[in-house]
Design a protein around this motif. Structure first.
Motif, PDB file in Angstrom:
ATOM      1  N   PRO A  60     108.188  29.098  18.087  1.00  0.00           N
ATOM      2  CA  PRO A  60     107.098  28.522  17.283  1.00  0.00           C
ATOM      3  C   PRO A  60     107.500  27.182  16.673  1.00  0.00           C
ATOM      4  N   SER A  61     106.524  26.294  16.556  1.00  0.00           N
ATOM      5  CA  SER A  61     106.777  24.989  15.936  1.00  0.00           C
ATOM      6  C   SER A  61     106.969  25.167  14.431  1.00  0.00           C
ATOM      7  N   LYS A  62     107.464  24.119  13.772  1.00  0.00           N
ATOM      8  CA  LYS A  62     107.633  24.165  12.317  1.00  0.00           C
ATOM      9  C   LYS A  62     106.291  24.380  11.626  1.00  0.00           C
ATOM     10  N   ALA A  63     105.247  23.754  12.137  1.00  0.00           N
ATOM     11  CA  ALA A  63     103.912  23.905  11.538  1.00  0.00           C
ATOM     12  C   ALA A  63     103.418  25.346  11.680  1.00  0.00           C
ATOM     13  N   GLU A  64     103.642  25.944  12.844  1.00  0.00           N
ATOM     14  CA  GLU A  64     103.236  27.338  13.047  1.00  0.00           C
ATOM     15  C   GLU A  64     104.012  28.277  12.120  1.00  0.00           C
ATOM     16  N   MET A  65     105.300  28.036  11.959  1.00  0.00           N
ATOM     17  CA  MET A  65     106.116  28.861  11.065  1.00  0.00           C
ATOM     18  C   MET A  65     105.650  28.703   9.614  1.00  0.00           C
ATOM     19  N   ALA A  66     105.303  27.483   9.212  1.00  0.00           N
ATOM     20  CA  ALA A  66     104.819  27.253   7.848  1.00  0.00           C
ATOM     21  C   ALA A  66     103.515  27.995   7.607  1.00  0.00           C
ATOM     22  N   ARG A  67     102.610  27.972   8.588  1.00  0.00           N
ATOM     23  CA  ARG A  67     101.346  28.716   8.463  1.00  0.00           C
ATOM     24  C   ARG A  67     101.604  30.215   8.351  1.00  0.00           C
ATOM     25  N   ALA A  68     102.533  30.722   9.144  1.00  0.00           N
ATOM     26  CA  ALA A  68     102.854  32.147   9.102  1.00  0.00           C
ATOM     27  C   ALA A  68     103.450  32.532   7.750  1.00  0.00           C
ATOM     28  N   ARG A  69     104.348  31.712   7.236  1.00  0.00           N
ATOM     29  CA  ARG A  69     104.964  32.010   5.933  1.00  0.00           C
ATOM     30  C   ARG A  69     103.925  31.977   4.809  1.00  0.00           C
TER      31      ARG A  69
END
Length: 75
Positions: A60-69
């Motif tokens: 996952p991209s950093k943006a996807e990980m941030a959304r998940a968190r």
């Protein structure tokens, strides 16, 4: 219909055995061990699935990980 129980013989560190017995009592050991084994098999299955997803879709991209968190904050 559930299958009949299977007897197993396992060795564990004495401290671990004492801690489990203290927590579940003499009559709860089999159920505790069965749940722990099922939990570990589930964790391993999730690991395999995550590996397959990573291989197929990439990390996952950093943006996807941030959304998940943000969607699932730590408790």
């Amino acid at each position: 219909m559930s299958q009949p129980a299977a007897k197993l013989s396992v060795s564990v560190p004495g401290e671990l055995a004492a801690a489990v017995r203290k927590r579940v009592g003499a009559r709860g050991l089999s159920g505790f061990v069965a749940r722990a084994m099922a939990h570990e098999l589930e964790r391993e299955g999730i690991g395999v699935l995550l590996g397959e997803l990573e291989q197929k879709l990439g990390w996952p991209s950093k943006a996807e990980m941030a959304r998940a968190r943000k969607a699932w904050p730590r408790r």
